[in-house]
Scaffold this motif. Sequence first.
Motif, PDB file in Angstrom:
ATOM      1  N   GLN A  22       0.833  -1.195   0.000  1.00 22.35           N
ATOM      2  CA  GLN A  22       0.000   0.000   0.000  1.00 22.35           C
ATOM      3  C   GLN A  22       0.869   1.247   0.000  1.00 22.35           C
ATOM      4  O   GLN A  22       1.948   1.276   0.588  1.00 22.35           O
ATOM      5  N   PHE A  23       0.370   2.303  -0.669  1.00 21.66           N
ATOM      6  CA  PHE A  23       1.031   3.600  -0.726  1.00 21.66           C
ATOM      7  C   PHE A  23      -0.056   4.663  -0.624  1.00 21.66           C
ATOM      8  O   PHE A  23      -1.095   4.549  -1.270  1.00 21.66           O
ATOM      9  N   ALA A  24       0.169   5.673   0.195  1.00 17.03           N
ATOM     10  CA  ALA A  24      -0.793   6.778   0.308  1.00 17.03           C
ATOM     11  C   ALA A  24      -0.015   8.089   0.341  1.00 17.03           C
ATOM     12  O   ALA A  24       1.089   8.158   0.884  1.00 17.03           O
ATOM     13  N   LEU A  25      -0.621   9.112  -0.249  1.00 18.70           N
ATOM     14  CA  LEU A  25       0.060  10.398  -0.354  1.00 18.70           C
ATOM     15  C   LEU A  25      -0.955  11.531  -0.413  1.00 18.70           C
ATOM     16  O   LEU A  25      -1.835  11.521  -1.270  1.00 18.70           O
ATOM     17  N   PRO A  26      -0.833  12.518   0.491  1.00 15.88           N
ATOM     18  CA  PRO A  26      -1.635  13.730   0.315  1.00 15.88           C
ATOM     19  C   PRO A  26      -1.023  14.540  -0.824  1.00 15.88           C
ATOM     20  O   PRO A  26       0.197  14.636  -0.941  1.00 15.88           O
ATOM     21  N   ARG A  65       6.078   9.720  -7.513  1.00 15.31           N
ATOM     22  CA  ARG A  65       6.244   9.072  -6.200  1.00 15.31           C
ATOM     23  C   ARG A  65       5.451   7.771  -6.124  1.00 15.31           C
ATOM     24  O   ARG A  65       5.930   6.780  -5.576  1.00 15.31           O
ATOM     25  N   ALA A  66       4.250   7.773  -6.668  1.00 13.75           N
ATOM     26  CA  ALA A  66       3.431   6.556  -6.647  1.00 13.75           C
ATOM     27  C   ALA A  66       4.061   5.458  -7.502  1.00 13.75           C
ATOM     28  O   ALA A  66       4.141   4.301  -7.081  1.00 13.75           O
ATOM     29  N   VAL A  67       4.529   5.808  -8.686  1.00 13.04           N
ATOM     30  CA  VAL A  67       5.148   4.808  -9.568  1.00 13.04           C
ATOM     31  C   VAL A  67       6.436   4.280  -8.944  1.00 13.04           C
ATOM     32  O   VAL A  67       6.707   3.072  -8.991  1.00 13.04           O
ATOM     33  N   ASP A  68       7.223   5.151  -8.324  1.00 10.40           N
ATOM     34  CA  ASP A  68       8.440   4.688  -7.633  1.00 10.40           C
ATOM     35  C   ASP A  68       8.082   3.705  -6.520  1.00 10.40           C
ATOM     36  O   ASP A  68       8.763   2.695  -6.339  1.00 10.40           O
ATOM     37  N   ALA A  69       7.020   3.994  -5.789  1.00  8.94           N
ATOM     38  CA  ALA A  69       6.580   3.082  -4.724  1.00  8.94           C
ATOM     39  C   ALA A  69       6.151   1.739  -5.301  1.00  8.94           C
ATOM     40  O   ALA A  69       6.542   0.683  -4.794  1.00  8.94           O
ATOM     41  N   TRP A  79       7.934  -2.252  -4.707  1.00 14.06           N
ATOM     42  CA  TRP A  79       7.260  -3.336  -4.003  1.00 14.06           C
ATOM     43  C   TRP A  79       7.831  -4.707  -4.321  1.00 14.06           C
ATOM     44  O   TRP A  79       7.494  -5.686  -3.682  1.00 14.06           O
ATOM     45  N   ASP A  80       8.670  -4.817  -5.307  1.00 15.20           N
ATOM     46  CA  ASP A  80       9.250  -6.098  -5.697  1.00 15.20           C
ATOM     47  C   ASP A  80       8.157  -7.138  -5.917  1.00 15.20           C
ATOM     48  O   ASP A  80       8.220  -8.251  -5.406  1.00 15.20           O
ATOM     49  N   ALA A  81       7.133  -6.722  -6.649  1.00 14.07           N
ATOM     50  CA  ALA A  81       5.988  -7.595  -6.887  1.00 14.07           C
ATOM     51  C   ALA A  81       5.981  -8.173  -8.299  1.00 14.07           C
ATOM     52  O   ALA A  81       5.003  -8.779  -8.711  1.00 14.07           O
ATOM     53  N   VAL A 129      -2.707   3.844  -3.419  1.00 16.46           N
ATOM     54  CA  VAL A 129      -2.547   2.723  -4.348  1.00 16.46           C
ATOM     55  C   VAL A 129      -2.338   1.480  -3.493  1.00 16.46           C
ATOM     56  O   VAL A 129      -1.562   1.494  -2.544  1.00 16.46           O
ATOM     57  N   ARG A 130      -3.067   0.421  -3.850  1.00 16.66           N
ATOM     58  CA  ARG A 130      -2.973  -0.805  -3.066  1.00 16.66           C
ATOM     59  C   ARG A 130      -2.869  -2.000  -4.013  1.00 16.66           C
ATOM     60  O   ARG A 130      -3.658  -2.121  -4.956  1.00 16.66           O
ATOM     61  N   LEU A 131      -1.928  -2.858  -3.740  1.00 17.12           N
ATOM     62  CA  LEU A 131      -1.764  -4.105  -4.487  1.00 17.12           C
ATOM     63  C   LEU A 131      -2.132  -5.236  -3.551  1.00 17.12           C
ATOM     64  O   LEU A 131      -1.501  -5.415  -2.506  1.00 17.12           O
ATOM     65  N   GLU A 132      -3.173  -5.945  -3.927  1.00 23.36           N
ATOM     66  CA  GLU A 132      -3.613  -7.057  -3.090  1.00 23.36           C
ATOM     67  C   GLU A 132      -4.181  -8.136  -3.987  1.00 23.36           C
ATOM     68  O   GLU A 132      -5.054  -7.870  -4.814  1.00 23.36           O
ATOM     69  N   GLY A 133      -3.678  -9.321  -3.825  1.00 23.13           N
ATOM     70  CA  GLY A 133      -4.137 -10.412  -4.676  1.00 23.13           C
ATOM     71  C   GLY A 133      -3.746 -10.158  -6.123  1.00 23.13           C
ATOM     72  O   GLY A 133      -2.595  -9.860  -6.418  1.00 23.13           O
ATOM     73  N   GLN A 134      -4.714 -10.219  -7.001  1.00 21.60           N
ATOM     74  CA  GLN A 134      -4.461 -10.059  -8.430  1.00 21.60           C
ATOM     75  C   GLN A 134      -4.968  -8.729  -8.958  1.00 21.60           C
ATOM     76  O   GLN A 134      -5.361  -8.618 -10.118  1.00 21.60           O
ATOM     77  N   SER A 135      -4.945  -7.690  -8.111  1.00 24.12           N
ATOM     78  CA  SER A 135      -5.485  -6.401  -8.523  1.00 24.12           C
ATOM     79  C   SER A 135      -4.668  -5.249  -7.945  1.00 24.12           C
ATOM     80  O   SER A 135      -4.249  -5.284  -6.791  1.00 24.12           O
ATOM     81  N   LEU A 136      -4.486  -4.227  -8.761  1.00 23.23           N
ATOM     82  CA  LEU A 136      -3.858  -2.976  -8.336  1.00 23.23           C
ATOM     83  C   LEU A 136      -4.982  -1.946  -8.302  1.00 23.23           C
ATOM     84  O   LEU A 136      -5.594  -1.659  -9.329  1.00 23.23           O
ATOM     85  N   ARG A 137      -5.279  -1.429  -7.109  1.00 21.92           N
ATOM     86  CA  ARG A 137      -6.385  -0.474  -6.943  1.00 21.92           C
ATOM     87  C   ARG A 137      -5.819   0.910  -6.671  1.00 21.92           C
ATOM     88  O   ARG A 137      -4.979   1.097  -5.806  1.00 21.92           O
ATOM     89  N   ILE A 138      -6.325   1.874  -7.427  1.00 24.23           N
ATOM     90  CA  ILE A 138      -5.924   3.271  -7.308  1.00 24.23           C
ATOM     91  C   ILE A 138      -7.148   4.048  -6.844  1.00 24.23           C
ATOM     92  O   ILE A 138      -8.226   3.902  -7.442  1.00 24.23           O
TER      93      ILE A 138
END
Length: 147
Positions: free
Chosen positions: A5-9, A23-27, A31-33, A67-76
């Motif tokens: 997970q990544f969060a940014l104001p 910053r989001a893309v760098d995060a 993640w080494d995913a 931005v959250r990566l969980e399971g088989q989905s990247l949610r923005i």
Amino acid sequence: MTAHQFALPVAANPAAVATARHRAVDAIKGWDAALSTEVVHAAELVISELVTNAVRHSTAGQVCLSVRLEGQSLRIEVRDDCSELPRPGLPDPCSESGRGLFLVTALADRHGVEPTAVGKCSWAEIALPTRPDGPIVSPLVAQRSRA
């Protein structure tokens, strides 16, 4: 797959969009995913479009990107304080703007917007490609081997 997970104001000004996107893309890359280049590029464009829309319509000093990566989905998700919900449609060919949600629709597998207590949350999900467990066999090759 591990949840990331990544969060940014994000300051509600157009100059902040590029910084938020980078910053989001760098995060995401950190993640080494083992995300494909296509998924990362799609996420980069979706992030840019959703943050740009939020910044353009926000009346407060900032919006929130997560931005959250969980399971088989990247949610923005992008939250802003504007309660007006977007009206997606075909972009006007003569207009210099209005293509953001059209691009999000093309790049994301699912997307939407939900009202919140103080505005709205625009979101998009990009499905991660799955790899087959066994070898890929062409139907033509399988047919020949039966003959």
